[in-house]
Enzyme design. Structure first.
Site, short mmCIF file in Angstrom:
data_model
loop_
_atom_site.label_atom_id
_atom_site.label_comp_id
_atom_site.label_asym_id
_atom_site.label_seq_id
_atom_site.Cartn_x
_atom_site.Cartn_y
_atom_site.Cartn_z
N LYS A 1 0.47 -1.63 0.11
CA LYS A 1 0.21 -0.30 0.06
C LYS A 1 1.12 1.19 -0.02
O LYS A 1 -0.02 2.60 -1.07
CB LYS A 1 -0.92 -0.60 1.17
CG LYS A 1 -2.02 -1.29 1.18
CD LYS A 1 -2.75 -1.08 2.04
CE LYS A 1 -1.85 -1.38 3.26
NZ LYS A 1 -2.00 -2.50 4.00
N THR A 2 1.65 1.01 1.04
CA THR A 2 2.71 2.43 0.77
C THR A 2 3.87 2.41 -0.90
O THR A 2 3.78 3.61 -1.08
CB THR A 2 3.46 1.86 1.40
OG1 THR A 2 3.40 1.70 3.40
CG2 THR A 2 4.76 3.37 2.13
N ASP B 1 -1.35 6.17 6.07
CA ASP B 1 -1.54 4.77 7.13
C ASP B 1 -2.96 4.63 7.88
O ASP B 1 -2.14 5.99 8.50
CB ASP B 1 -0.22 4.35 7.19
CG ASP B 1 0.07 3.07 6.67
OD1 ASP B 1 -0.99 2.21 7.03
OD2 ASP B 1 1.18 2.39 7.17
N THR C 1 -6.45 -1.70 7.25
CA THR C 1 -5.98 -2.98 7.05
C THR C 1 -7.41 -3.81 5.69
O THR C 1 -7.74 -5.07 5.52
CB THR C 1 -5.74 -3.72 7.92
OG1 THR C 1 -6.86 -3.17 9.36
CG2 THR C 1 -4.08 -4.23 8.07
N ARG D 1 6.67 -8.47 1.71
CA ARG D 1 7.16 -7.91 2.40
C ARG D 1 8.64 -9.04 3.56
O ARG D 1 9.71 -9.49 3.43
CB ARG D 1 6.39 -6.73 3.31
CG ARG D 1 7.54 -7.52 5.10
CD ARG D 1 7.32 -6.07 5.72
NE ARG D 1 6.77 -4.67 5.77
CZ ARG D 1 5.94 -3.96 5.58
NH1 ARG D 1 4.87 -4.02 6.05
NH2 ARG D 1 5.59 -3.01 5.35
N1 ATP Z 1 3.75 -5.71 -6.17
C1 ATP Z 1 4.57 -5.34 -5.79
N2 ATP Z 1 5.36 -5.75 -5.94
C2 ATP Z 1 7.36 -5.46 -5.61
N3 ATP Z 1 7.47 -5.57 -4.46
C3 ATP Z 1 6.13 -5.02 -3.72
C4 ATP Z 1 5.11 -4.69 -4.20
N4 ATP Z 1 4.25 -5.11 -2.60
C5 ATP Z 1 5.69 -4.72 -1.83
N5 ATP Z 1 6.71 -4.80 -2.20
C6 ATP Z 1 7.56 -4.90 -2.06
O1 ATP Z 1 7.13 -5.13 0.21
C7 ATP Z 1 7.31 -4.05 0.73
C8 ATP Z 1 6.60 -3.81 1.78
O2 ATP Z 1 5.22 -2.77 1.18
P1 ATP Z 1 4.94 -1.61 1.98
O3 ATP Z 1 6.25 -0.89 2.62
O4 ATP Z 1 3.88 -1.10 0.47
O5 ATP Z 1 3.47 -2.16 2.41
P2 ATP Z 1 2.79 -2.03 3.27
O6 ATP Z 1 1.15 -2.52 2.52
O7 ATP Z 1 2.49 -0.44 2.86
O8 ATP Z 1 2.48 -2.49 4.34
P3 ATP Z 1 2.15 -1.39 5.81
O9 ATP Z 1 1.05 -1.88 5.77
O10 ATP Z 1 2.49 -2.55 6.70
O11 ATP Z 1 2.71 -0.37 6.02
C9 ATP Z 1 8.28 -3.55 0.33
O12 ATP Z 1 9.63 -3.04 0.38
C10 ATP Z 1 8.29 -3.25 -1.76
O13 ATP Z 1 9.43 -3.17 -2.24
#
Ligand code: ATP
Length: 356
Positions: A76-77, A121, A170, A229
């Site tokens: 998401k980030t 977030d 979430t 992740r």
């Molecule tokens: N579609 C994707 N392709 C490649 N790498 C990804 C992808 N999605 C996530 N990642 C990798 O996974 C890691 C976590 O992603 P991210 O921080 O964006 O998750 P998030 O959903 O925002 O988590 P949180 O809710 O804990 O903040 C990052 O290092 C990112 O590079």
């Protein structure tokens, strides 16, 4: 396992935990895809978002507000940063729990530049007054700043530049409908398929300068619980093992042996997950058994079992939550190599003998 009253069970020490730990944060910036093209999987969200952003660009307008829902670590980030990059706009990152008062939000909103992306977030954890201020900001690009207290308090309207709010949660169902309705686009992010995680792992390996073959990546992907992740974190631990114990090259065997050392099994279960399943099968004949009893049997807090171990076990079809208690599925018996008791067989603690 530690327990923090404000945030729930502390899962950060788990290799298969989906929340980011300190090391993740340090490495993730380097591994984040920079545009929609590079973003792996989530085809539907990607395609829909691509249309939303292209259309906004063609109109020369600021993109509509976007809500992203999905489990931690699904991107998401990353996607919010991509939205900003695709719009050629700066991004400000904050989170619901960081905004305690409406004034905190007013300070952020009033300092945004035109077109800026504000990533919020855990938007469901914002305080109520801040949430109400956000309604007006999202709809009319305006906030009322309250000056003074009591009967003499006055509301001073403050115009805001158009901005794009990207909210992450979430569960979209946790948001009050008036907030949910103010997003022009909602994207639901699903867990990733193993083939998609393999692509994530190959891409990260390239960026980290790690040699990995196709089977090695598949082995890690299968244990990554559908979460990029976790895939990236397991890749880093397997890389360590490969450097110390092998020639640095990750094969299926190297990945399998390394992850066995870290106690992550072929389906991505760790020690806690297996302890819960083992207690359920061996001590309670597969259930039904109450949550508290199960938690005592594994020596953990009830909340830890319920919030840390169970969601993945349920998702994997290994455990079911029923009105009578927790019940193991046939897949759970098979996964631990145990034989379920036959119908009518007494549950005397002898059930669940290992197959020879
Ligand atoms: N579609 C994707 N392709 C490649 N790498 C990804 C992808 N999605 C996530 N990642 C990798 O996974 C890691 C976590 O992603 P991210 O921080 O964006 O998750 P998030 O959903 O925002 O988590 P949180 O809710 O804990 O903040 C990052 O290092 C990112 O590079």
């Amino acid at each position: 396992m530690n327990w923090d009253e404000t945030t729930g069970p502390d899962t950060e020490e788990r290799l298969v935990g989906s929340a980011a730990d300190g090391e993740d944060q340090a490495v993730e910036a380097a591994l984040r895809p920079k545009d929609l093209e590079e973003f792996i999987g989530q085809e539907r969200v990607r395609e829909q978002l691509d249309l939303v952003l292209r259309a906004a660009r063609a109109r020369g307008a600021t993109a509509d507000h976007v809500l992203l829902s999905g489990a931690p670590g699904l991107g998401k980030t990353t996607l919010s940063m991509i939205i900003a990059a695709e719009m050629g706009a700066p991004i400000r990152i904050t989170s619901g729990p960081a905004i305690q008062h409406a004034g905190d939000l007013a300070a952020i909103l009033s300092s945004l530049q035109e077109g800026e992306v504000l990533f919020l977030d855990e938007i469901h954890r914002m305080s109520r007054p801040a949430e109400e201020m956000l309604y007006m900001a999202m709809e009319d690009f305006r906030v009322d700043v309250i000056v003074g207290k009591g009967p003499g308090a006055t509301a001073i309207p403050l115009e805001l530049p158009p901005f794009t709010l990207v909210g992450a949660t979430t569960r979209a169902g946790l948001l009050p409908p008036p907030l949910r309705d103010r997003f022009g686009f909602t994207g639901h992010m699903d867990f990733y398929e193993p083939a998609e995680l393999e692509r994530v792992i190959h891409r990260s390996a390239r960026l980290l300068d790690v040699e990995i073959d196709i089977e090695g990546a598949a082995e890690i992907a299968g244990r990554s619980r559908g979460t990029p992740r976790i895939a990236n974190r397991l890749l880093r631990r397997v890389r360590d093992y490969a450097q110390v114990k092998a020639d640095g090259h990750i094969t299926r065997e190297v990945a399998g042996t390394a992850l066995a050392v870290y106690e992550v099994d072929a389906r991505g279960l760790d020690r806690l997950d297996r302890a819960v399943l083992q207690a359920l099968l061996k001590l309670f004949g597969g259930g039904p058994v109450g949550l508290s009893t199960l938690a005592v049997a594994v020596g953990e807090e009830r909340e830890t079992v319920e919030e840390v171990a169970e969601p993945f076990l349920v998702r994997e079809g290994l455990l079911a939550r029923t009105p009578r208690g927790r019940v193991a599925t046939p897949a759970a018996w098979a996964h631990l190599g145990l034989v379920p008791p036959r119908h009518g067989e007494a549950n005397n603690g002898q059930a669940g003998l290992f197959r020879s």
